[in-house]
Design a protein around this motif. Structure first.
Motif, PDB file in Angstrom:
ATOM      1  N   ARG A  97       0.830  -1.210   0.000  1.00 45.53           N
ATOM      2  CA  ARG A  97       0.000   0.000   0.000  1.00 45.53           C
ATOM      3  C   ARG A  97       0.860   1.254   0.000  1.00 45.53           C
ATOM      4  NH1 ARG A  97      -3.131  -2.740   3.695  1.00 45.53           N
ATOM      5  NH2 ARG A  97      -2.922  -1.268   5.423  1.00 45.53           N
ATOM      6  N   ALA A 140       1.204   5.563   0.257  1.00 47.24           N
ATOM      7  CA  ALA A 140       0.603   6.780   0.802  1.00 47.24           C
ATOM      8  C   ALA A 140       0.121   7.644  -0.357  1.00 47.24           C
ATOM      9  CB  ALA A 140       1.622   7.544   1.642  1.00 47.24           C
ATOM     10  N   LYS A 182      -7.233  10.387   6.088  1.00 46.18           N
ATOM     11  CA  LYS A 182      -6.552   9.109   6.304  1.00 46.18           C
ATOM     12  C   LYS A 182      -7.260   8.374   7.432  1.00 46.18           C
ATOM     13  CE  LYS A 182      -1.807   7.409   6.303  1.00 46.18           C
ATOM     14  NZ  LYS A 182      -0.395   7.814   6.256  1.00 46.18           N
ATOM     15  N   ASN A 238      -2.311   3.906   5.267  1.00 48.04           N
ATOM     16  CA  ASN A 238      -2.420   4.155   3.830  1.00 48.04           C
ATOM     17  C   ASN A 238      -3.783   3.738   3.275  1.00 48.04           C
ATOM     18  OD1 ASN A 238       0.125   5.219   3.887  1.00 48.04           O
ATOM     19  ND2 ASN A 238       1.135   3.429   3.044  1.00 48.04           N
TER      20      ASN A 238
END
Length: 316
Positions: free
Chosen positions: A72, A74, A84, A88
């Motif tokens: 994953r 960001a 968020k 991520n």
């Protein structure tokens, strides 16, 4: 999928249900099934995979996601507001529900982009809110030759990211750091030009092609966000309002042709409308998991009413 047009709206993602897989309708059974599936091959053949009917929840998604997203990423250098909610994992774009979000491949304006996107429906909206998908080769083919020729020289994307107070996103939120040196470390290898202003804002300038070639097939794909970055697609009222409060060089994002010449408004509205018209809608059901090849498919969002919660994650 160059035959998208010939099949009209007959294209659909590959669908996995408890019935089609012959397994129990629960997340653990789904994880077992995915562990032995060739996800890459499924995406190469179908471009998208829709998993439905397994009662996946926000909590149990953690057991499924690693099998679909190898690593994953960001949401660094992203241009839209998101929250968020996990490691991520983000909310999908927090954009007013009454507006459509036009078709785009994630981070196609950036020097690097995710190969896969994963969407998870926590709560479908009362009405509307589908996620449309569109083959990028078909989108390119649907644009007329003079327009394609105009875009062949590429695009220049500009961002103005304030330092904590101002219109649009801050550079801290965009790069998930408060450290200028870290931002420069991210930007340095990308070919992006940048400068810090006296007011602790960041200006960036990135020149990118409007199309790219698929690395495996060589097929040419429409792969840019000219229509999303152009003020004309905000509508005349919003454009006027913005112009009265934000100087032109402090617009959060803007785009020109690579040589700096302006892109006519009629071009970007034609691009936007063509994409939304051709797209195939995925109407969400609670617990749906949708995996998308970000290179070959563009995605968007239809307007909606009522609460809607769709999460997104991405990977190489």
């Amino acid at each position: 999928m160059s035959n998208w047009h010939h099949r009209g709206q007959s294209w659909a993602p590959e669908l996995i249900t408890p019935e089609s897989a012959g397994i129990a309708a629960d997340p653990r059974a789904l994880a077992g099934h995915l562990a032995s599936a060739d996800v890459r091959e499924i995406l190469d053949r179908h471009q998208a995979l829709l998993i439905r009917g397994f009662d996946v929840t926000e909590a149990s998604l953690a057991g499924v996601m690693p099998l679909l997203l190898p690593e994953r990423l960001a949401y660094i250098h992203g241009n839209t507001p998101r929250t968020k909610v996990g490691e991520n994992v983000y909310t999908s774009t927090e954009y007013p529900p009454e507006y459509a979000i036009s078709m785009h491949s994630e981070l196609s304006y950036a020097p690097a982009w995710p190969a896969r996107l994963l969407f998870f429906c926590v709560q479908p909206s009362a009405t509307g809110g589908a996620t449309p998908l569109l083959d990028n080769a078909a989108w390119l083919a649907a644009l007329d030759e003079p327009l394609r020729r105009e875009f062949s020289g590429g695009l220049c994307y500009r961002q103005y990211l304030h330092g904590g107070r101002g219109f649009g996103k801050s550079w801290q939120a965009t790069f998930e750091t408060d450290d200028r040196a870290q931002v420069e470390k991210i930007l340095a290898p990308t070919g992006t030009q940048w400068e810090w202003t006296a007011g602790n804002a960041l200006r960036t300038r990135t020149v990118r092609p409007a199309t790219i070639r698929h690395p495996a097939t060589g097929e040419e794909l429409w792969f840019n966000q000219a229509d999303q970055w152009h003020p004309a697609t905000l509508g005349e009222d919003t454009m006027r309002e913005l112009a009265s409060i934000v100087p032109a060089d402090e617009l959060p994002q803007s785009v020109t042709f690579a040589d700096g010449s302006p892109i006519p408004a009629e071009y970007v509205t034609r691009i936007r409308d063509t994409g939304l018209e051709l797209a195939h809608d995925i109407a969400w059901q609670q617990g749906d998991v949708l995996l998308v090849d970000n290179l070959t498919l563009a995605h968007g969002r239809r307007p909606y009413s009522g609460a809607r919660r769709v999460l997104v994650a991405m990977s190489h």
